[in-house]
Enzyme design. Structure first.
Site, short mmCIF file in Angstrom:
data_model
loop_
_atom_site.label_atom_id
_atom_site.label_comp_id
_atom_site.label_asym_id
_atom_site.label_seq_id
_atom_site.Cartn_x
_atom_site.Cartn_y
_atom_site.Cartn_z
N ASP A 18 7.72 -0.73 6.94
CA ASP A 18 8.82 0.27 6.80
C ASP A 18 8.80 1.28 8.18
O ASP A 18 10.10 1.83 8.28
CB ASP A 18 8.88 1.10 5.64
CG ASP A 18 7.76 1.72 5.09
OD1 ASP A 18 7.11 2.27 6.01
OD2 ASP A 18 7.31 1.80 3.95
N ASN B 218 -4.31 5.65 -6.60
CA ASN B 218 -3.17 4.96 -7.15
C ASN B 218 -3.04 5.30 -8.63
O ASN B 218 -3.84 5.81 -9.35
CB ASN B 218 -3.63 3.42 -7.41
CG ASN B 218 -2.35 2.28 -7.32
OD1 ASN B 218 -1.48 2.83 -8.38
ND2 ASN B 218 -2.08 1.30 -6.68
N GLY C 179 -1.93 3.09 -2.74
CA GLY C 179 -0.60 2.61 -2.81
C GLY C 179 -0.58 0.84 -2.74
O GLY C 179 0.60 0.65 -2.24
N THR C 180 -1.69 0.37 -2.93
CA THR C 180 -1.54 -1.24 -3.05
C THR C 180 -1.88 -1.84 -4.21
O THR C 180 -3.27 -1.20 -4.84
CB THR C 180 -2.31 -1.92 -1.74
OG1 THR C 180 -2.16 -3.23 -1.87
CG2 THR C 180 -3.74 -1.30 -1.64
N HIS D 276 1.10 -6.90 8.23
CA HIS D 276 2.35 -7.53 7.70
C HIS D 276 3.58 -7.54 8.63
O HIS D 276 4.59 -7.88 8.37
CB HIS D 276 2.60 -7.53 6.31
CG HIS D 276 1.55 -7.90 5.21
ND1 HIS D 276 1.59 -7.27 3.89
CD2 HIS D 276 0.58 -8.43 5.57
CE1 HIS D 276 0.45 -8.08 3.50
NE2 HIS D 276 -0.05 -8.50 4.32
N CYS E 119 16.53 -18.25 24.54
CA CYS E 119 15.98 -19.61 24.66
C CYS E 119 16.66 -20.46 23.81
O CYS E 119 16.67 -21.91 23.59
CB CYS E 119 14.47 -19.78 24.29
SG CYS E 119 14.16 -19.65 22.56
N GLN F 220 -0.34 -2.44 4.98
CA GLN F 220 0.63 -3.67 4.93
C GLN F 220 1.79 -3.26 4.90
O GLN F 220 2.98 -4.25 4.67
CB GLN F 220 0.26 -4.12 3.44
CG GLN F 220 -1.22 -4.26 3.13
CD GLN F 220 -1.53 -4.52 1.66
OE1 GLN F 220 -1.30 -5.52 1.09
NE2 GLN F 220 -1.97 -3.55 1.10
P1 OAD Z 1 2.71 -3.73 -4.63
O1 OAD Z 1 4.33 -3.48 -4.83
O2 OAD Z 1 2.23 -4.79 -4.87
O3 OAD Z 1 2.12 -2.40 -5.06
C1 OAD Z 1 2.38 -1.04 -5.20
C2 OAD Z 1 1.40 -0.54 -5.64
O4 OAD Z 1 1.79 1.09 -5.45
C3 OAD Z 1 1.31 -0.41 -7.16
O5 OAD Z 1 -0.41 -0.76 -7.39
C4 OAD Z 1 1.66 1.04 -7.66
O6 OAD Z 1 0.87 1.18 -8.82
C5 OAD Z 1 1.12 1.83 -6.49
N1 OAD Z 1 2.16 2.94 -6.53
C6 OAD Z 1 3.32 3.17 -7.26
N2 OAD Z 1 3.67 4.61 -6.92
C7 OAD Z 1 2.90 5.05 -5.93
C8 OAD Z 1 2.40 6.29 -5.50
N3 OAD Z 1 3.50 7.32 -5.43
N4 OAD Z 1 1.40 6.65 -4.86
C9 OAD Z 1 0.37 5.58 -4.73
N5 OAD Z 1 0.26 4.51 -5.31
C10 OAD Z 1 1.61 4.04 -5.85
O7 OAD Z 1 2.73 -3.26 -2.92
P2 OAD Z 1 1.63 -3.86 -1.95
O8 OAD Z 1 0.36 -3.92 -2.69
O9 OAD Z 1 1.98 -3.17 -0.63
O10 OAD Z 1 3.48 -8.71 1.69
O11 OAD Z 1 2.02 -5.48 -1.73
C11 OAD Z 1 1.07 -6.19 -0.86
C12 OAD Z 1 2.07 -7.30 -0.28
O12 OAD Z 1 2.76 -7.91 -0.95
C13 OAD Z 1 3.07 -6.50 0.59
O13 OAD Z 1 2.75 -6.23 1.99
C14 OAD Z 1 4.00 -7.87 0.68
C15 OAD Z 1 4.20 -8.19 -0.53
O14 OAD Z 1 4.35 -9.52 -0.57
C16 OAD Z 1 4.40 -9.36 2.42
O15 OAD Z 1 5.54 -9.08 2.66
C17 OAD Z 1 3.57 -10.42 3.21
#
Ligand code: OAD
Length: 227
Positions: free
Chosen positions: A86, A192, A166-167, A101, A129, A83
């Protein structure tokens, strides 16, 4: 393999829902929308310029590097579905990658849909365009790229093992992929430091940062130190 913003946290990039997620006091989730761009394209553009600058200054961390070793070991039995926008997985060296994404480094014309990645990203550009170019990322309320979703879903249905790192597993359809894999018979593992909505629906949960846990898993599997 499914990743989210947390995998880049140890590279110094803010997650979406973490404590340091605000930009100039504003919630990124209010800026990452088609409406925000229609209303105030310059501000949204500056927000993405700042995100690109932060991503460009960041380096892949041991978690990213472990996933490169995993891809090298598994070859076409490996797929990284991310997702993240970067570019750090790509810079680390992953090639078997599906971007659900989009990417900070691509631009798309709002009129003709043409995608480019070799443009001056500092100023809000116009397409040949006449249409306005926008960041090539998926915004809130927008559909994900069809091909990427199909590829990721097919892989989830075929996988033996799915690691989810990490999600927060709050944003669909990405958050639904581990469930699809699990129903199709895959072993699912969440990595996580915090519990998430997914935690009770995986076979295993490894509590810790991906930059430590992923290299340790690779070591345990005899696939070499990724630090
Ligand atoms: P989030 O910011 O929602 O979640 C980040 C997750 O990473 C959390 O569950 C943290 O606990 C975890 N985390 C933090 N530090 C970490 C580490 N060192 N190792 C492992 N995990 C760690 O980010 P996403 O789940 O990526 O979408 O968010 C999903 C989507 O929401 C993004 O892609 C974006 C946003 O809306 C769009 O832009 C369409």
């Amino acid at each position: 393999m499914l990743t989210g913003a947390g995998v880049s946290a140890e590279s110094g990039l803010a997650t979406f829902r973490g404590p340091d997620g605000l930009w100039e006091g504003r919630d990124p989730m209010e800026l990452a929308t088609p409406k925000a761009f229609d209303r105030d394209p310059e501000t949204v553009w500056r927000f993405y310029a700042a995100r690109r600058a932060a991503a460009a200054a960041a380096l892949p961390n041991p978690g990213h590097r472990a996933l490169v070793l995993l891809e090298e070991a598994l070859e076409d039995r490996f797929l990284l579905v991310t997702q993240n926008v970067d570019g750090l997985h790509e810079r680390a060296g992953n090639r078997r990658l599906v971007r659900l994404h989009g990417s900070l480094w691509r631009l798309r014309c709002t009129a003709c849909g043409e995608e480019r990645e070799d443009l001056d990203l500092e100023t809000l550009p116009l397409c040949e365009c006449g249409g306005r170019r926008r960041p090539g990322v998926v915004w809130f309320g927008e559909a994900l790229p069809t091909k990427a979703v199909e590829h990721a879903t097919a892989a989830a249905n075929e996988a033996d093992v799915v690691l989810v790192a990490g999600t927060s597993s709050m944003v669909y359809p990405a958050a639904g992929l581990p469930e699809i894999a699990r129903r199709a018979g895959a072993h699912t593992v969440e990595i996580n430091p915090e519990r998430t909505d997914l935690s009770d629906r995986v076979h295993e949960r490894i509590a810790g940062p991906s930059g430590t846990v992923l290299p340790a898993l690779l070591d345990a599997a005899g696939l070499g130190a990724a630090r």
